[in-house]
Design a protein around this motif. Structure first.
Motif, PDB file in Angstrom:
ATOM      1  N   ASP A   1      23.064 -35.712  17.091  1.00  0.00           N
ATOM      2  CA  ASP A   1      24.080 -34.952  17.816  1.00  0.00           C
ATOM      3  C   ASP A   1      24.004 -33.456  17.519  1.00  0.00           C
TER       4      ASP A   1
ATOM      5  N   GLN B   1      41.889 -40.413  15.985  1.00  0.00           N
ATOM      6  CA  GLN B   1      41.861 -39.268  16.884  1.00  0.00           C
ATOM      7  C   GLN B   1      42.324 -38.030  16.123  1.00  0.00           C
ATOM      8  N   SER B   2      41.486 -37.022  16.110  1.00  0.00           N
ATOM      9  CA  SER B   2      41.821 -35.775  15.432  1.00  0.00           C
ATOM     10  C   SER B   2      40.906 -34.686  15.959  1.00  0.00           C
TER      11      SER B   2
ATOM     12  N   HIS C   1      32.096 -45.569  22.174  1.00  0.00           N
ATOM     13  CA  HIS C   1      33.244 -44.918  22.821  1.00  0.00           C
ATOM     14  C   HIS C   1      33.255 -45.344  24.286  1.00  0.00           C
TER      15      HIS C   1
ATOM     16  N   LEU D   1      30.478 -38.480  12.343  1.00  0.00           N
ATOM     17  CA  LEU D   1      31.567 -38.986  11.499  1.00  0.00           C
ATOM     18  C   LEU D   1      31.729 -40.494  11.669  1.00  0.00           C
ATOM     19  N   ALA D   2      31.633 -40.983  12.914  1.00  0.00           N
ATOM     20  CA  ALA D   2      31.737 -42.429  13.148  1.00  0.00           C
ATOM     21  C   ALA D   2      30.612 -43.172  12.434  1.00  0.00           C
TER      22      ALA D   2
ATOM     23  N   ILE E   1      38.046 -32.485  15.485  1.00  0.00           N
ATOM     24  CA  ILE E   1      36.900 -32.432  14.588  1.00  0.00           C
ATOM     25  C   ILE E   1      35.877 -31.475  15.178  1.00  0.00           C
TER      26      ILE E   1
ATOM     27  N   SER F   1      30.288 -33.693  13.923  1.00  0.00           N
ATOM     28  CA  SER F   1      30.639 -34.219  15.235  1.00  0.00           C
ATOM     29  C   SER F   1      31.310 -35.577  15.076  1.00  0.00           C
ATOM     30  N   ARG F   2      31.993 -36.008  16.116  1.00  0.00           N
ATOM     31  CA  ARG F   2      32.635 -37.321  16.059  1.00  0.00           C
ATOM     32  C   ARG F   2      31.588 -38.427  15.918  1.00  0.00           C
TER      33      ARG F   2
ATOM     34  N   ASP G   1      35.239 -45.156  18.487  1.00  0.00           N
ATOM     35  CA  ASP G   1      35.678 -43.764  18.509  1.00  0.00           C
ATOM     36  C   ASP G   1      36.776 -43.587  19.562  1.00  0.00           C
TER      37      ASP G   1
ATOM     38  N   LEU H   1      37.542 -44.699  14.419  1.00  0.00           N
ATOM     39  CA  LEU H   1      37.611 -43.289  14.066  1.00  0.00           C
ATOM     40  C   LEU H   1      38.929 -42.738  14.583  1.00  0.00           C
TER      41      LEU H   1
END
Length: 208
Positions: free
Chosen positions: A187, A71-72, A14, A82-83, A74, A78-79, A43, A69
């Motif tokens: 995370d 944008q939403s 990111h 998820l990534a 979440i 965690s992002r 991300d 990933l």
């Protein structure tokens, strides 16, 4: 262990345009030598990360795969988790390496050393370009080090003195059957008291 089509290296990034310019070539060089693939999950970066990835991918179409990933909102997972999961699902290899763009490999030995184990923490020792793999058949044994180092405080790794005893690892290599169990360790919020317990566990584990 076969070195062809055995490993996929997952990088979740990111706003890491500068680090990608600096370190992604090391990952790609290592992957080329070992017949591995690098998967970068962006991300929703707002800097030049997408442009950097497009340019480098055009130069390395056989080795580098990129995805993103969306944008939403979440809350859980965690992002970051998820990534990582998106990258792991894209991987088709028996072993998946969860890496950090800030800690590139020093040599191709970074990939090897798993034997028949399910997972390994990878420690790169700058002196002599040595690589140490701390292997395990039980991925739960990795939890203290990963939770300490990748806690949600955002502090992450710190310090270089007695690197291995501090839990300052460079990557986690895990069999794909166990990769989501390991991703779930990243995370996580850690309170002050638990952090000190984790530090003690990591230190004691490094002595054996």
């Amino acid at each position: 262990m076969e070195n062809n089509n055995t490993f996929s290296i997952i990088l979740a990034v990111h706003n890491e345009a500068d680090k990608l310019e600096q370190n992604l070539p090391f990952f790609l060089e290592t992957a080329n030598e070992a017949g591995a693939q690098v998967i970068v999950v962006d991300d929703m970066s707002t800097d030049d990360t997408p442009d950097v990835l497009t340019r480098i991918k055009n130069d390395n179409p056989e080795v580098l795969y990129t995805t993103f990933l969306p944008q939403s909102v979440i809350i859980n997972p965690s992002r970051l988790r998820l990534a990582m999961s998106i990258g792991a699902k894209a991987a088709k290899t028996p072993y998946i390496i969860l890496a950090n763009i800030e800690r590139p490999p020093h040599n191709v030995g970074w990939l090897y050393g798993l034997a028949d184990n399910n997972a390994a923490l990878v420690f790169s020792l700058r002196k002599g370009n040595q690589v140490v793999h701390v292997t395990t058949t039980d991925t739960e044994e990795l939890r203290p080090t990963i939770t300490k180092a990748e806690r949600k405080s955002g502090k992450g790794h710190s310090g270089r003195f007695l690197k291995q005893r501090r839990g300052l690892y460079d990557a986690v290599c895990v069999h794909r059957d166990h990769v989501f169990d390991v991703i779930n360790m990243f995370d996580r919020p850690v309170g002050f008291g638990k952090l000190w317990r984790l530090r003690f566990q990591v230190f004691m584990n490094s002595l054996f």
